[in-house]
Design an enzyme around this catalytic site. Structure first.
Site, mmCIF file in Angstrom:
data_model
loop_
_atom_site.group_PDB
_atom_site.id
_atom_site.type_symbol
_atom_site.label_atom_id
_atom_site.label_comp_id
_atom_site.label_asym_id
_atom_site.label_seq_id
_atom_site.Cartn_x
_atom_site.Cartn_y
_atom_site.Cartn_z
ATOM 1 N N ILE A 109 0.859 -1.179 0.000
ATOM 2 C CA ILE A 109 0.000 0.000 0.000
ATOM 3 C C ILE A 109 0.894 1.227 0.000
ATOM 4 C CG2 ILE A 109 -0.211 -0.025 2.537
ATOM 5 C CD1 ILE A 109 -3.064 1.134 2.121
ATOM 6 N N ILE A 140 4.836 -1.219 2.933
ATOM 7 C CA ILE A 140 4.527 0.188 2.751
ATOM 8 C C ILE A 140 5.349 0.711 1.578
ATOM 9 C CG2 ILE A 140 4.425 2.460 3.817
ATOM 10 C CD1 ILE A 140 2.616 0.304 5.129
ATOM 11 N N LYS A 141 4.663 1.199 0.544
ATOM 12 C CA LYS A 141 5.359 1.696 -0.648
ATOM 13 C C LYS A 141 5.776 3.146 -0.446
ATOM 14 C CE LYS A 141 4.060 0.687 -4.873
ATOM 15 N NZ LYS A 141 3.225 0.485 -6.098
ATOM 16 N N ILE A 142 7.063 3.394 -0.655
ATOM 17 C CA ILE A 142 7.627 4.742 -0.517
ATOM 18 C C ILE A 142 8.412 5.052 -1.785
ATOM 19 C CG2 ILE A 142 9.231 6.188 0.788
ATOM 20 C CD1 ILE A 142 8.620 4.513 3.243
ATOM 21 N N ASN A 163 8.300 -1.376 0.394
ATOM 22 C CA ASN A 163 8.425 -1.521 -1.055
ATOM 23 C C ASN A 163 8.852 -0.155 -1.585
ATOM 24 O OD1 ASN A 163 7.994 -1.501 -3.834
ATOM 25 N ND2 ASN A 163 6.076 -2.631 -3.748
#
Length: 846
Positions: A109, A140-142, A163
């Site tokens: 996400i 957690i997409k950064i 991610n």
């Protein structure tokens, strides 16, 4: 037994993830079917994916209606929908995660793309998402922006799996791996089990070809056309080479020994955009052990149907891949190295704020319906205004037709001269919203400090770093000690007061403010000498990547909050600079931000009744221009607001030989009743006050957060009207350079013209025959022109010598009514000079 191509991919060490998620996939069982039949072992999502899912059918109508009935904003509704779907998907993939020891079974996400250039905001939202989803197998997409790198490290250090998305260049990929390993090193120090922390680095493939192919088509030669469709795969293969290199170092060996797992390369954007290319190009050409390939369903179906998997197609291809990129460079076509800085910004349009995320028919907007009447928050009331025989309906008669500018439109809205600077200085426009994720972390730290017996907060900061929190805390009745001086007596008093119950907040935007660093060092020494763990009592607020940011993280201070680098210091009231010290001291910063958000909605209206536009026109758009702005506290209840507004206006408009001069005065100050043609009096009044305004006067009322946002907006409008850039500060920088030059050169002191008791007097020819201090003051006042002003620079402890401010009205009363006193300013006093009147000067403001 015949195996499917997707099974062959899995056997080759490739983890197949689906680049899609929706409520329908979860409820219908189609996602479960993909797990069982097509070897899908994970899911990635992004705002565009959810946008498509929500607008496609009626699966979300019920939850949208429910959230609207609660009064939720659009963003709150988005958050509820996305986190719920991701949590449900995590549950679906839990058996996969268990079977792979957490390596697969992952669901990603993404943090709000608008935070891509906000390190602290990204960290806060990453924690918020992780807490909300509350599943061990969430990623957690950064994004891999420069600001994102620090957020990646900080998030991993908390034991949260990440991610990293939007990687295009090999150089940035190296930085991502460094950020990953730094995060694991910190996580190890923090006591986390490294074997439980998982990460992937999402390297974009097809989008590289899309961009490069456009340029190759523009070149048009046979040589150029022969390279089409090759850049993406070549770039990805060389990324795998970097992966092999950087996970074979001694640094990595230490982490692996502690249980760490490598950050796997993930091939993203693997759907073919050009129909001339094989539809499995970015799958079958990128096979290697330990990689992830996240596919849209169309690509997954094509691979399952007719993909030809021949084993490892990456190892041993590096020379060929380098030849491709070298050939591209030889054609003078920008390669993928240029994409990293430019491409990520294109994907901010996927966020709800970047485009019309919600169809109007889907989501009502209860937020606007709940807004109070704007005049309950802020009103600019005016009567008549006379100047040089010209009568206008109010002081803010605008001199230019384009003054109604919406700063949310971007840098071009402030004029061509300011566009380059404002491109990196308009973060204040959305600060009230962007800063919301900071609240939870600040309050958690406040509660932890209080549990340890820390009840006193000292703010070490200068100028914009200290003025806003001092006003916020003072207005709300919360104790906050502001140390904005290096005066020995003032510093000594701060150190002597309840040191055992004290924590300090060190605020410096540049991270190199000498005064602030001196304050930090003296407190750190005092804590240590008192037997207190100094690191546990020091909190830092600074821009990401500043010298203070890096040094503080290395030193292991209690917390480091990164402020939005796109907000200038004097506009930073609603950022970490205003919120961290205020919140730690006990201010209700959530209510403060909520009020500011409502004010932002009001100011977004392009209307003659817009309070920010009207105040901005009053400050910088009158005809003739009244360039002396007397700000009068007259019952607003906001403690010290005029001082904050004074710096905001002075630094924003005073440059290039123009600007307006803000002056803080009391209701009975001589300037208020002088009737001078170049003076505009603005009274800060209470919401229910019935103020009788005179000539050239205006009044404004509103809550603290509302007033701060309104004045920031109005000051920007005034700069636009004056034709200057309100966001730079050339004179401030020039003064710093001059001061450093004096310190380096250490010139001999200028001899006094004469001495009157304990007072040394220095001045120019205008002193004439003056032999006493009284004569000198009289001579100085005689130099004032009709458009001049008197500035008194008093270097005293402003707290201990507060009574000195009383002389300003006396001096103003002695001067001609046409002139103006610019206020008593206080800062640190060099030892032994406390009685010295140092170089009074006459300046003009034209």
């Amino acid at each position: 037994m015949t195996t499917t191509p997707t099974q062959q991919l899995s056997d080759a060490g490739v983890s197949i993830w689906l680049d899609d998620l929706s409520r329908e996939r979860l409820s219908s069982g189609s996602l479960q079917k993909l797990i069982e039949e097509k070897n899908v072992v994970g899911v990635t999502t992004n705002p565009s994916i959810f946008h498509a899912a929500i607008t496609a059918g009626s699966d979300y109508d019920a939850v949208i209606a429910e959230e609207a009935a609660k009064g939720a904003t659009v963003e709150e509704t988005v958050f509820e929908i996305t986190t719920t779907d991701v949590a449900d998907a995590c549950d679906l993939f839990a058996p996969v995660a268990a079977a792979s020891n957490g390596v697969d079974g992952r669901v990603s996400i993404e943090v709000d793309p608008r935070l891509a250039w906000d390190t602290e905001g990204t960290i806060a939202e990453a924690k918020h998402l992780y807490k909300k989803v509350n599943k061990d197998n969430v990623h957690i997409k950064i994004p891999a922006t420069l600001e994102g790198l620090a957020a990646i490290t900080a998030t991993l250090a908390e034991g949260i799996s990440v991610n990293v998305t939007l990687i295009f260049s090999l150089e940035r990929y190296r930085a991502v791996i460094n950020a990953f390993q730094s995060g694991l090193e910190l996580a190890k120090e923090n006591g986390h089990d490294l074997s439980k922390i998982h990460s992937v680095a999402s390297f974009f493939v097809s989008r590289v070809d899309t961009e490069i192919d456009k340029r190759l088509n523009a070149i048009g030669t046979d040589e150029a056309k022969a390279l089409k469709g090759k850049a993406g795969v070549a770039n990805a293969r060389l990324a795998y080479q970097v992966y092999e290199e950087l996970f074979s170092t001694e640094r990595w060996a230490v982490l692996a020994e502690a249980g760490a797992l490598p950050q796997r390369p993930l091939w993203a954007s693997t759907g073919v955009k050009d129909p001339a290319y094989p539809d499995t190009l970015y799958v079958t050409e990128l096979v290697a052990a330990g990689v992830v390939n996240t596919m849209p369903e169309k690509t997954l179906d094509a691979t399952f149907d007719h993909g030809v998997v021949t084993g490892d197609t990456i190892s041993g291809t590096y020379e060929e891949a380098n030849n491709v990129l070298n050939a591209l460079e030889g054609l003078a076509s920008p390669t993928t190295t240029s994409s990293q800085s430019s491409n990520p910004r294109a994907w901010t349009s996927s966020s709800p704020a970047g485009r019309n995320f919600w169809p109007t028919s889907k989501v009502p907007s209860p937020l606007h319906g709940r807004l109070p009447n704007p005049h309950e928050h802020s009103q600019l009331r005016r009567q008549r205004c006379c100047a040089a025989g010209h009568r206008a309906t109010h002081p803010g008669t605008c001199r230019r037709p384009d003054c109604h500018q919406d700063f949310r439109q971007g840098p071009h809205s402030v004029g061509p001269d300011a566009e380059s600077e404002s491109a990196i200085r308009l973060g204040w426009v959305e600060a009230a919203t962007v800063s919301q994720p900071l609240v939870e972390g600040i309050l958690e730290l406040r509660d932890a400090l209080r549990a340890e017996g820390v009840s006193r907060i000292v703010l070490c900061g200068m100028g914009g770093s200290s003025l806003a929190p001092e006003v916020i805390a003072g207005t709300t009745g919360v104790e906050l000690t502001v140390l904005d001086s290096t005066d020995p007596e003032q510093v000594g008093a701060a150190l002597a007061d309840r040191l055992a119950e004290t924590a300090i907040v060190v605020s410096s935007k540049s991270g190199s403010t000498v005064e602030t660093d001196s304050q930090r060092r003296v407190f750190e020494q005092a804590f240590t000498e008192a037997g207190i763990d100094a690191k546990s009592r020091i909190v830092i607020v600074t821009d990401p990547g500043s010298p203070l940011d890096k040094a503080s993280r290395e030193a292991g201070y209690r917390a480091v909050f990164n402020a939005d680098p796109n907000v200038g210091g004097r506009f930073s009231a609603l950022t970490a600079f205003g919120l961290v010290p205020s919140g730690l001291a006990g201010v209700d910063i959530q209510a403060f931000l909520d009020e500011a958000e409502e004010a932002a909605e009001i100011l977004n209206e392009d209307s003659p009744e817009n309070i920010g536009l009207r105040l901005g026109a009053a400050l910088g758009g009158t005809t003739p221009l009244r360039n002396k702005i007397v700000i009068v506290e007259d019952g607003s209840g906001i403690v010290g607001f005029a001082d904050w507004a004074e710096q905001l206006i002075a630094e924003s408009t005073g440059k290039l030989g123009t600007g307006v001069l803000p002056v803080v005065a009391g209701p009975s100050a001589p300037e208020v009743s002088s009737g001078a043609e170049d003076v505009l009096v603005i009274r800060l009044v209470g919401a229910e006050s019935d103020v009788q305004l005179g000539e050239n006067e205006a009044a404004i009322a509103g809550g603290l957060a509302t007033q701060m946002f309104v004045w920031e907006f109005a000051t920007s409008v005034a700069g636009r009207l004056l034709g200057i850039n309100p966001f730079d500060q050339p004179d401030v920088e020039a003064a710093k350079i001059a001061a450093r030059g004096l310190l380096d050169a250490r010139p001999e002191p200028t001899p006094a013209n004469f001495v009157d008791g304990a007072i040394e007097v220095r001045g120019g020819a205008w002193l004439g025959d003056a032999a006493t201090a009284a004569d000198a003051v009289k001579a100085l006042l005689g130099e004032l022109g009709t458009d001049g002003y008197l500035s008194v620079q008093a270097y005293f402890d402003r707290i201990a010598f507060a009574q000195l401010e009383g002389i300003r009205d006396e001096l103003a009363g002695s001067a001609a009514a046409r002139s103006l006193l610019a206020g008593v300013r206080a800062s640190c006093t060099p030892p032994g000079n406390s009685t010295r009147a140092d170089r009074p000067s006459v300046r003009s403001c034209k």
